[in-house]
Design an enzyme around this catalytic site. Sequence first.
Site, short mmCIF file in Angstrom:
data_model
loop_
_atom_site.label_atom_id
_atom_site.label_comp_id
_atom_site.label_asym_id
_atom_site.label_seq_id
_atom_site.Cartn_x
_atom_site.Cartn_y
_atom_site.Cartn_z
N ILE A 269 0.91 5.72 -1.31
CA ILE A 269 0.32 6.87 -2.00
C ILE A 269 1.39 7.94 -2.23
O ILE A 269 2.46 7.89 -1.61
CB ILE A 269 -0.83 7.51 -1.17
CG1 ILE A 269 -0.32 7.94 0.23
CG2 ILE A 269 -2.01 6.57 -1.05
CD1 ILE A 269 -1.25 8.86 0.97
N GLY B 166 10.47 17.08 -5.05
CA GLY B 166 9.01 17.08 -4.82
C GLY B 166 8.48 15.91 -4.01
O GLY B 166 7.27 15.76 -3.88
N GLN B 167 9.41 15.08 -3.46
CA GLN B 167 8.92 13.88 -2.75
C GLN B 167 9.63 13.68 -1.40
O GLN B 167 9.99 12.55 -1.05
CB GLN B 167 9.15 12.64 -3.61
CG GLN B 167 8.19 12.54 -4.79
CD GLN B 167 8.05 11.11 -5.28
OE1 GLN B 167 9.05 10.49 -5.62
NE2 GLN B 167 6.85 10.57 -5.29
N ALA C 184 0.84 -1.21 0.00
CA ALA C 184 0.00 0.00 0.00
C ALA C 184 0.86 1.25 0.00
O ALA C 184 1.82 1.36 0.77
CB ALA C 184 -0.91 0.00 1.23
N TYR D 253 7.50 11.15 0.55
CA TYR D 253 7.49 9.82 -0.06
C TYR D 253 8.87 9.16 0.04
O TYR D 253 9.01 8.00 0.43
CB TYR D 253 7.06 9.98 -1.52
CG TYR D 253 6.88 8.70 -2.30
CD1 TYR D 253 5.64 8.04 -2.30
CD2 TYR D 253 7.90 8.18 -3.08
CE1 TYR D 253 5.46 6.88 -3.06
CE2 TYR D 253 7.73 7.03 -3.83
CZ TYR D 253 6.50 6.38 -3.82
OH TYR D 253 6.32 5.25 -4.57
N TYR E 78 10.10 4.01 -12.09
CA TYR E 78 8.81 4.48 -12.60
C TYR E 78 8.09 3.34 -13.30
O TYR E 78 8.64 2.67 -14.17
CB TYR E 78 9.02 5.69 -13.51
CG TYR E 78 9.37 6.91 -12.69
CD1 TYR E 78 8.36 7.78 -12.23
CD2 TYR E 78 10.68 7.16 -12.29
CE1 TYR E 78 8.67 8.87 -11.43
CE2 TYR E 78 11.00 8.25 -11.49
CZ TYR E 78 10.00 9.10 -11.06
OH TYR E 78 10.28 10.18 -10.25
N ASP F 158 2.80 14.65 -3.77
CA ASP F 158 4.02 15.36 -4.14
C ASP F 158 3.89 16.87 -4.01
O ASP F 158 2.89 17.47 -4.42
CB ASP F 158 4.40 15.03 -5.60
CG ASP F 158 4.78 13.57 -5.81
OD1 ASP F 158 4.88 12.83 -4.81
OD2 ASP F 158 4.98 13.18 -6.98
N1 CAA Z 1 15.16 19.04 -10.33
C1 CAA Z 1 15.48 20.33 -10.18
N2 CAA Z 1 14.62 21.35 -10.38
C2 CAA Z 1 13.38 21.03 -10.74
C3 CAA Z 1 12.98 19.69 -10.92
C4 CAA Z 1 13.93 18.67 -10.70
N3 CAA Z 1 13.64 17.38 -10.84
N4 CAA Z 1 11.68 19.67 -11.27
C5 CAA Z 1 11.28 20.96 -11.31
N5 CAA Z 1 12.31 21.77 -11.01
C6 CAA Z 1 12.31 23.23 -10.95
C7 CAA Z 1 11.33 23.78 -11.98
O1 CAA Z 1 12.00 23.87 -13.23
C8 CAA Z 1 10.94 25.10 -11.39
O2 CAA Z 1 11.97 26.02 -11.64
P1 CAA Z 1 11.62 27.57 -11.88
O3 CAA Z 1 10.96 28.03 -10.59
O4 CAA Z 1 12.97 28.17 -12.12
O5 CAA Z 1 10.71 27.59 -13.05
C9 CAA Z 1 10.96 24.85 -9.87
O6 CAA Z 1 11.79 23.65 -9.68
C10 CAA Z 1 9.55 24.57 -9.34
O7 CAA Z 1 9.12 23.37 -9.91
P2 CAA Z 1 7.65 23.13 -10.30
O8 CAA Z 1 7.09 24.26 -11.06
O9 CAA Z 1 7.56 21.75 -10.86
O10 CAA Z 1 6.92 23.15 -8.87
P3 CAA Z 1 5.45 22.79 -8.65
O11 CAA Z 1 5.10 23.19 -7.28
O12 CAA Z 1 4.61 23.24 -9.77
O13 CAA Z 1 5.49 21.18 -8.77
C11 CAA Z 1 5.91 18.98 -8.14
C12 CAA Z 1 6.21 20.43 -7.85
C13 CAA Z 1 4.41 18.69 -7.99
C14 CAA Z 1 6.64 18.14 -7.08
C15 CAA Z 1 6.37 18.62 -9.56
O14 CAA Z 1 7.70 19.03 -9.73
C16 CAA Z 1 6.30 17.12 -9.85
O15 CAA Z 1 5.23 16.55 -10.02
N6 CAA Z 1 7.46 16.44 -9.89
C17 CAA Z 1 7.53 15.02 -10.14
C18 CAA Z 1 7.62 14.30 -8.84
C19 CAA Z 1 7.77 12.82 -9.07
O16 CAA Z 1 8.65 12.37 -9.80
N7 CAA Z 1 6.92 12.00 -8.45
C20 CAA Z 1 6.99 10.63 -8.62
C21 CAA Z 1 5.61 10.06 -8.47
S1 CAA Z 1 5.54 8.37 -8.94
C22 CAA Z 1 6.23 7.55 -7.70
O17 CAA Z 1 6.52 8.07 -6.68
C23 CAA Z 1 6.44 6.08 -7.94
C24 CAA Z 1 7.83 5.69 -7.65
O18 CAA Z 1 8.06 5.12 -6.62
C25 CAA Z 1 8.91 5.91 -8.64
#
Ligand code: CAA
Length: 248
Positions: free
Chosen positions: A92, A150-151, A90, A154, A186, A95
């Site tokens: 969730i 962003g995690q 389980a 998690y 992923y 992010d």
């Molecule tokens: N590394 C460095 N900088 C990054 C970045 C990264 N990976 N991603 C985004 N940034 C930067 C952006 O370019 C942005 O820069 P500016 O302010 O200069 O434009 C700044 O950081 C802010 O980023 P966001 O606009 O993306 O911020 P947000 O609040 O809109 O979104 C977030 C944040 C929701 C976390 C989004 O970045 C996101 O969804 N990221 C993906 C997270 C992810 O990979 N989750 C995995 C889920 S699946 C899972 O977890 C399964 C597993 O086990 C693998």
Amino acid sequence: MTQRVALVTGAVGGIGTAIVTELAKAGFKVAGNYIPFEKDKLPQWKEARQKDGVSVELFEVDVTDFEACGKFVADVQAKLGPIDVLVNNAGITRDATLKKMKKENWDLVIGTNLTSVFNMTRQVIEGMLERKYGRIVNISSMNGQKGQFGQANYSAAKSGIHGFTMSLAQEAARNNVTVNSVAPGYTATPMVQAIDEKILKSIIAQIPAGRMATPEEIAWTVRFLADERSGFVNGAMIPVNGAQYTSF
Ligand code: CAA
């Protein structure tokens, strides 16, 4: 030979569905849980499993609730027999960058992804030790190994799973109980498909395999660890990530 009993949490989710299917097809009696939020998709889910010839005993359980986990284990044991295999699957996501992360989303992710592992495992461990048999498989994540923008919530929970796994393996090994984790990269599930399309594209571009994992590829690894023949694989973490994150 008597059928082994496997309990899988998060049974109706993307990876959970593949795990229960794999284990049922391998001859296990399988039980799992769902949460109220998933109730709407249950009829369709059950119909699909039936068509596939897969039988799963489902219970509505909140795995963040220790007492509810106790009742869940007792109910499964009453119906199917002692639990031989526990898959803590389980999980969730909620992010957000830390500066935007709400306390409730820290608590929710730690509760669902990490405390649930304690809640469930604590309820089965004594029986496994007494019977001198058990296979515990914890679904962690590549993002628990390397961190992920962003995690923080998690990744902290998933890293915590590795620590839990290594510690309990040492406690349980003498009694033929193995405790291992699988760290998927992923994987093509609704959880990952919820990521913003542009971000997801850039993530896939970083995977040497050039694609995401299928849920079945994760389930196959779980099935390997759940097998009687895997008794000397203990305290391990198996990455399944298409070479996206390699370490030793
Ligand atoms: N590394 C460095 N900088 C990054 C970045 C990264 N990976 N991603 C985004 N940034 C930067 C952006 O370019 C942005 O820069 P500016 O302010 O200069 O434009 C700044 O950081 C802010 O980023 P966001 O606009 O993306 O911020 P947000 O609040 O809109 O979104 C977030 C944040 C929701 C976390 C989004 O970045 C996101 O969804 N990221 C993906 C997270 C992810 O990979 N989750 C995995 C889920 S699946 C899972 O977890 C399964 C597993 O086990 C693998």
